[in-house]
Write an enzyme that holds these catalytic residues in place. Structure first.
Site, PDB file in Angstrom:
ATOM      1  N   LYS A 131      70.031 -20.375  57.896  1.00  0.00           N
ATOM      2  CA  LYS A 131      69.553 -19.386  58.874  1.00  0.00           C
ATOM      3  C   LYS A 131      69.217 -18.066  58.174  1.00  0.00           C
ATOM      4  CE  LYS A 131      72.024 -21.566  62.688  1.00  0.00           C
ATOM      5  NZ  LYS A 131      73.136 -21.586  63.641  1.00  0.00           N
ATOM      6  N   GLN A 185      78.495 -18.131  64.294  1.00  0.00           N
ATOM      7  CA  GLN A 185      78.426 -19.582  64.083  1.00  0.00           C
ATOM      8  C   GLN A 185      79.646 -20.258  64.704  1.00  0.00           C
ATOM      9  OE1 GLN A 185      75.773 -21.152  62.823  1.00  0.00           O
ATOM     10  NE2 GLN A 185      76.698 -23.184  63.021  1.00  0.00           N
ATOM     11  N   ASP A 217      71.853 -16.317  70.616  1.00  0.00           N
ATOM     12  CA  ASP A 217      72.227 -17.740  70.731  1.00  0.00           C
ATOM     13  C   ASP A 217      72.186 -18.204  72.180  1.00  0.00           C
ATOM     14  OD1 ASP A 217      72.768 -19.586  68.721  1.00  0.00           O
ATOM     15  OD2 ASP A 217      74.532 -18.469  68.059  1.00  0.00           O
TER      16      ASP A 217
HETATM   17  N1  GUN Z   1      77.082 -24.567  65.989  1.00  0.00           N
HETATM   18  C1  GUN Z   1      76.322 -25.658  66.192  1.00  0.00           C
HETATM   19  N2  GUN Z   1      75.112 -25.320  66.713  1.00  0.00           N
HETATM   20  C2  GUN Z   1      75.124 -23.976  66.816  1.00  0.00           C
HETATM   21  C3  GUN Z   1      74.148 -23.029  67.281  1.00  0.00           C
HETATM   22  O1  GUN Z   1      73.040 -23.356  67.716  1.00  0.00           O
HETATM   23  N3  GUN Z   1      74.534 -21.733  67.226  1.00  0.00           N
HETATM   24  C4  GUN Z   1      75.772 -21.355  66.789  1.00  0.00           C
HETATM   25  N4  GUN Z   1      76.067 -20.058  66.799  1.00  0.00           N
HETATM   26  N5  GUN Z   1      76.680 -22.197  66.360  1.00  0.00           N
HETATM   27  C5  GUN Z   1      76.354 -23.505  66.375  1.00  0.00           C
END
Ligand code: GUN
Length: 296
Positions: free
Chosen positions: A53, A97, A120
């Protein structure tokens, strides 16, 4: 029939070209987009997602601040960091995350992220607005799936979409988004999960099957309708001694098995994954654009 592959990397690259231009425009207007990234603990999969990311941010011109905390961090320390990022005018989006370490109350922490920085789409305010079909940040993986379908020419209107998996990150929101009354949704949606009896009874009815269980081979060829569109959200590491890493990635669907029955299918890797990251970039650029509008 041999299924065509939905090339998530190619579709993501097209979107990222547009986002790069928009990030440059915002920078020129004095609002360079910024993302605050938080990773708690050292889960290897989460670490590699966060790295991917941050790299994607750099590639399209989004500033990212990297915040890594040890697994034994207290909730109060994490809340203090979120408060700092909420107050930082260079930061337009906050990516926390998931999953968090078990001592943390995920619901309490997500509530602390300012809704205008919730790129998110996990804050209850964003979830509620999404459910009502109102403007908000949409969660990245479900939004990426909707974009993949639309940009691959798959009409969802009136189609039977079957979703397997009821997570807050993928299953519940994608089911919700695809039943909204909009040109890129408007489907009849069935949501299956771990307590569903006779899963194949439902999957065989699917015009579009979205699989998000985190379990390899959840769906095999005998479970799908001829010509179905298959979206595989799974990313599972399986042991592979032939690789230097010692593992390879597979999805939740028996890809080779269903290839001769499906009409379209997403590969793993290279399907949904690149779109998840792209929609995070999209939301961060959107957040910076909103901040510029508020300042004007
Ligand atoms: N863990 C698994 N998928 C995601 C996501 O799309 N965003 C975040 N923040 N954590 C995740």
């Amino acid at each position: 029939m041999t299924a065509k592959i939905i090339d998530g990397k190619k579709i993501a690259a097209e979107l990222r070209t547009e986002l790069r231009q928009e990030a440059a425009r915002l920078k020129a207007a004095g609002m360079p987009p910024g993302l605050g990234v938080i990773l708690v603990g050292d889960d290897p999969a989460s670490r590699s997602y966060v790295t991917a990311k941050e790299r994607a941010c750099a590639e399209i011109g989004i500033y990212s601040s990297d915040n890594r905390l040890p697994a034994d961090t207290t909730e109060d320390a994490l809340l203090a960091l979120i408060a700092r990022l909420n107050a930082d005018s260079r930061i337009h989006g906050i990516l926390l995350q998931l999953p968090l370490p078990p001592q943390m109350d995920e619901g309490r922490i997500l509530l602390a992220i300012a809704p205008e920085k919730d790129v998110d789409g996990f804050h209850p305010s964003s979830v509620g607005l999404m459910m009502l079909g109102r403007k908000t940040f949409l969660p990245c993986t479900p939004h990426g799936i909707v974009q993949l379908l639309a940009r691959s020419g798959v009409n969802t209107v009136g189609q039977h979409v079957v979703v397997i998996g009821r997570s807050n990150i993928v299953g519940k929101p994608v089911a919700n988004m695809l039943c909204q009354k909009s040109p890129t949704a408007n489907a009849t949606v069935t949501l299956c999960h771990s307590a569903t009896m006779d899963l194949a009874h439902f999957t065989r009815q699917a015009d579009i099957l979205i699989v998000a269980t985190g379990r390899p081979n959840t769906v095999t060829a005998d479970m799908i309708k001829e010509g179905a569109v298959i979206i595989d959200v799974g990313v599972n590491r399986v042991v592979d001694a032939a690789r230097t890493s010692g593992y390879r990635l597979v999805g939740d669907v028996d890809f080779d098995g269903v290839l001769s029955r499906a009409s379209l299918i997403t590969p793993v890797p290279g399907g949904v994954g690149p779109m998840t990251i792209t929609m995070l970039l999209h939301n961060t650029v959107q957040a910076a654009r909103d901040a510029l509008t508020r300042r004007a």
